[in-house]
Motif scaffolding. Structure first.
Motif, PDB file in Angstrom:
ATOM      1  N   ARG A 170       0.871  -1.185   0.000  1.00 46.75           N
ATOM      2  CA  ARG A 170       0.000   0.000   0.000  1.00 46.75           C
ATOM      3  C   ARG A 170       0.896   1.219   0.000  1.00 46.75           C
ATOM      4  O   ARG A 170       1.736   1.387   0.886  1.00 46.75           O
ATOM      5  N   VAL A 171       0.752   2.074  -0.997  1.00 44.51           N
ATOM      6  CA  VAL A 171       1.558   3.277  -1.056  1.00 44.51           C
ATOM      7  C   VAL A 171       1.011   4.304  -0.055  1.00 44.51           C
ATOM      8  O   VAL A 171      -0.198   4.391   0.175  1.00 44.51           O
ATOM      9  N   LEU A 172       1.914   5.061   0.574  1.00 45.18           N
ATOM     10  CA  LEU A 172       1.534   6.168   1.451  1.00 45.18           C
ATOM     11  C   LEU A 172       2.572   7.260   1.296  1.00 45.18           C
ATOM     12  O   LEU A 172       3.729   7.086   1.670  1.00 45.18           O
ATOM     13  N   ASP A 173       2.173   8.381   0.704  1.00 46.70           N
ATOM     14  CA  ASP A 173       3.096   9.508   0.620  1.00 46.70           C
ATOM     15  C   ASP A 173       3.371  10.042   2.023  1.00 46.70           C
ATOM     16  O   ASP A 173       2.507  10.016   2.895  1.00 46.70           O
ATOM     17  N   ALA A 174       4.581  10.548   2.226  1.00 46.74           N
ATOM     18  CA  ALA A 174       5.023  10.926   3.566  1.00 46.74           C
ATOM     19  C   ALA A 174       4.173  12.022   4.194  1.00 46.74           C
ATOM     20  O   ALA A 174       4.082  12.107   5.425  1.00 46.74           O
ATOM     21  N   ASP A 175       3.543  12.847   3.365  1.00 44.50           N
ATOM     22  CA  ASP A 175       2.755  13.955   3.913  1.00 44.50           C
ATOM     23  C   ASP A 175       1.264  13.645   3.997  1.00 44.50           C
ATOM     24  O   ASP A 175       0.475  14.513   4.362  1.00 44.50           O
ATOM     25  N   ASP A 176       0.882  12.410   3.678  1.00 50.31           N
ATOM     26  CA  ASP A 176      -0.525  12.035   3.706  1.00 50.31           C
ATOM     27  C   ASP A 176      -0.854  11.175   4.928  1.00 50.31           C
ATOM     28  O   ASP A 176       0.030  10.766   5.675  1.00 50.31           O
ATOM     29  N   GLN A 177      -2.143  10.870   5.092  1.00 46.68           N
ATOM     30  CA  GLN A 177      -2.595  10.026   6.201  1.00 46.68           C
ATOM     31  C   GLN A 177      -3.607   9.013   5.692  1.00 46.68           C
ATOM     32  O   GLN A 177      -4.470   9.357   4.879  1.00 46.68           O
ATOM     33  N   ILE A 178      -3.502   7.778   6.162  1.00 44.49           N
ATOM     34  CA  ILE A 178      -4.476   6.754   5.834  1.00 44.49           C
ATOM     35  C   ILE A 178      -5.670   6.891   6.770  1.00 44.49           C
ATOM     36  O   ILE A 178      -5.506   7.044   7.986  1.00 44.49           O
ATOM     37  N   THR A 179      -6.855   6.847   6.225  1.00 42.51           N
ATOM     38  CA  THR A 179      -8.062   7.031   7.032  1.00 42.51           C
ATOM     39  C   THR A 179      -8.365   5.772   7.853  1.00 42.51           C
ATOM     40  O   THR A 179      -7.950   4.665   7.492  1.00 42.51           O
ATOM     41  N   TYR A 214     -10.261  -2.861  -8.121  1.00 40.51           N
ATOM     42  CA  TYR A 214     -11.477  -2.649  -7.340  1.00 40.51           C
ATOM     43  C   TYR A 214     -11.418  -1.252  -6.736  1.00 40.51           C
ATOM     44  O   TYR A 214     -10.407  -0.865  -6.124  1.00 40.51           O
ATOM     45  N   PHE A 215     -12.499  -0.488  -6.905  1.00 40.49           N
ATOM     46  CA  PHE A 215     -12.584   0.844  -6.308  1.00 40.49           C
ATOM     47  C   PHE A 215     -13.423   0.794  -5.045  1.00 40.49           C
ATOM     48  O   PHE A 215     -14.536   0.272  -5.049  1.00 40.49           O
ATOM     49  N   ILE A 216     -12.860   1.332  -3.949  1.00 39.67           N
ATOM     50  CA  ILE A 216     -13.536   1.394  -2.655  1.00 39.67           C
ATOM     51  C   ILE A 216     -14.051   2.817  -2.449  1.00 39.67           C
ATOM     52  O   ILE A 216     -13.271   3.775  -2.463  1.00 39.67           O
ATOM     53  N   ALA A 217     -15.361   2.950  -2.276  1.00 36.62           N
ATOM     54  CA  ALA A 217     -15.973   4.276  -2.236  1.00 36.62           C
ATOM     55  C   ALA A 217     -15.666   5.054  -0.959  1.00 36.62           C
ATOM     56  O   ALA A 217     -15.591   6.281  -0.974  1.00 36.62           O
ATOM     57  N   LYS A 218     -15.479   4.361   0.165  1.00 31.96           N
ATOM     58  CA  LYS A 218     -15.157   5.069   1.403  1.00 31.96           C
ATOM     59  C   LYS A 218     -13.772   5.701   1.284  1.00 31.96           C
ATOM     60  O   LYS A 218     -12.842   5.078   0.762  1.00 31.96           O
ATOM     61  N   PRO A 219     -13.600   6.933   1.782  1.00 35.52           N
ATOM     62  CA  PRO A 219     -12.286   7.571   1.676  1.00 35.52           C
ATOM     63  C   PRO A 219     -11.193   6.732   2.329  1.00 35.52           C
ATOM     64  O   PRO A 219     -11.340   6.267   3.462  1.00 35.52           O
ATOM     65  N   GLY A 220     -10.104   6.541   1.598  1.00 37.00           N
ATOM     66  CA  GLY A 220      -8.984   5.757   2.103  1.00 37.00           C
ATOM     67  C   GLY A 220      -7.761   6.581   2.412  1.00 37.00           C
ATOM     68  O   GLY A 220      -6.756   6.048   2.897  1.00 37.00           O
ATOM     69  N   LEU A 221      -7.824   7.896   2.122  1.00 40.04           N
ATOM     70  CA  LEU A 221      -6.627   8.729   2.274  1.00 40.04           C
ATOM     71  C   LEU A 221      -7.013  10.179   2.516  1.00 40.04           C
ATOM     72  O   LEU A 221      -7.970  10.689   1.920  1.00 40.04           O
ATOM     73  N   LEU A 222      -6.252  10.827   3.395  1.00 35.67           N
ATOM     74  CA  LEU A 222      -6.267  12.284   3.502  1.00 35.67           C
ATOM     75  C   LEU A 222      -5.047  12.787   2.739  1.00 35.67           C
ATOM     76  O   LEU A 222      -3.909  12.546   3.143  1.00 35.67           O
ATOM     77  N   TYR A 223      -5.294  13.450   1.634  1.00 34.02           N
ATOM     78  CA  TYR A 223      -4.252  13.905   0.713  1.00 34.02           C
ATOM     79  C   TYR A 223      -3.911  15.350   1.056  1.00 34.02           C
ATOM     80  O   TYR A 223      -4.663  16.269   0.764  1.00 34.02           O
ATOM     81  N   ARG A 224      -2.778  15.520   1.721  1.00 32.55           N
ATOM     82  CA  ARG A 224      -2.442  16.830   2.270  1.00 32.55           C
ATOM     83  C   ARG A 224      -2.078  17.836   1.174  1.00 32.55           C
ATOM     84  O   ARG A 224      -1.262  17.561   0.301  1.00 32.55           O
ATOM     85  N   LYS A 225      -2.672  19.006   1.272  1.00 29.39           N
ATOM     86  CA  LYS A 225      -2.345  20.116   0.394  1.00 29.39           C
ATOM     87  C   LYS A 225      -1.444  21.096   1.150  1.00 29.39           C
ATOM     88  O   LYS A 225      -1.823  21.605   2.208  1.00 29.39           O
ATOM     89  N   HIS A 226      -0.241  21.331   0.617  1.00 31.72           N
ATOM     90  CA  HIS A 226       0.669  22.284   1.255  1.00 31.72           C
ATOM     91  C   HIS A 226       1.641  22.819   0.199  1.00 31.72           C
ATOM     92  O   HIS A 226       1.865  22.184  -0.839  1.00 31.72           O
ATOM     93  N   PRO A 227       2.248  23.978   0.432  1.00 34.02           N
ATOM     94  CA  PRO A 227       3.064  24.617  -0.599  1.00 34.02           C
ATOM     95  C   PRO A 227       4.271  23.809  -1.056  1.00 34.02           C
ATOM     96  O   PRO A 227       4.722  23.962  -2.193  1.00 34.02           O
ATOM     97  N   ALA A 228       4.823  22.948  -0.196  1.00 31.16           N
ATOM     98  CA  ALA A 228       6.041  22.217  -0.544  1.00 31.16           C
ATOM     99  C   ALA A 228       5.782  20.928  -1.314  1.00 31.16           C
ATOM    100  O   ALA A 228       6.728  20.304  -1.793  1.00 31.16           O
TER     101      ALA A 228
END
Length: 251
Positions: free
Chosen positions: A87-96, A200-214
């Motif tokens: 499972r990929v996880l970008d360092a600035d994101d969070q898994i729900t 397979y697409f899971i409709a429930k949110p699986g990630l908080l994709y952080r928005k930030h300038p960097a």
């Protein structure tokens, strides 16, 4: 027997301050009784700053290496994977909450499905969340080839978010992992996987994709440039080549 899902994270300097939140989102996950997680974190560089920012947890494997961008760092992290699923996880994101359990359940119950993605919420600087700007597909199976067709017919937009990709380790290895590109490497792996396997697409949110300038995707020239077009075309060409070869994941 305990099964493992390996979380793969590439880190460069500006993302280090967000690692604590990423770890907290992992530590809060509740998996099925016969599952555990491993976090392979790879610094895109050799400063050691990433390792120093992480907690003492036996489930974490940290590595360093020559700078090569997120795709190279993820591939190096994948070399230490102990899990049958990545499972990929970008360092600035969070898994729900519950996201890993949903990924694991879909893949465990459907051997012919090679990968999953999930809905995404953008995490804004003020802590609020908003839905992804694109319309999600209905929950359920995505037939092999469908994502590539959407990608080519919609000016290289994706119907699902690559930052939520969960993929069988064997399939990711067979495809060469993340593409050796200066950007869009996650799109490259998603497209390749979507050609050779149903997803397979899971409709429930699986990630908080952080928005930030960097963040890399917010930098000038990330999209719409000649280089971006070159990246998208080679991703498309790889997917089409796999289709012509008739490659298919058997499960």
């Amino acid at each position: 027997m305990t099964n493992t899902i390996t979380i793969v994270t590439a880190v460069h300097g500006p993302s280090i301050p967000y690692l604590a939140d990423a770890y907290a989102s992992l530590a809060a996950q509740e998996l099925p009784p016969d599952w555990t997680w491993q976090w392979t974190v790879q610094e895109d560089g050799e400063t050691g700053d990433v390792a120093a920012a992480l907690p003492d947890d036996s489930r974490i494997s940290v590595g360093t290496g020559s700078k090569g961008g997120p795709g190279v760092a993820r591939n190096l992290a994948m070399s230490r994977a102990e899990g049958s699923i990545l499972r990929v996880l970008d360092a600035d994101d969070q898994i729900t909450p519950g996201a890993l359990a949903r990924d694991v359940t879909v893949l465990a119950e459907n051997p012919a499905i090679g990968w999953t993605t999930a809905s995404v919420l953008d995490l804004m600087p003020d802590g609020t969340t908003v839905g992804w700007e694109h319309a999600d597909p209905p929950e359920g199976r995505l037939q092999a080839g469908a994502v590539l067709s959407y990608f080519t017919e919609n000016k290289y937009r994706l119907p699902v978010h690559p930052a939520t990709l969960c993929i069988r380790t064997e399939l990711a290895m067979a495809l060469g992992g993340w593409m050796a590109l200066p950007g869009g490497e996650d799109t490259g792996l998603l497209i390749a996987a979507s050609v050779v396997s149903d997803g397979y697409f899971i409709a429930k949110p699986g990630l908080l994709y952080r928005k930030h300038p960097a963040q890399l995707t917010s930098q000038p020239g990330w999209s719409g440039t000649a280089e971006w077009m070159t990246r998208m075309r080679v991703i498309e060409a790889r997917g089409e080549a796999l289709q012509r070869l008739g490659a298919h994941y058997q499960g």
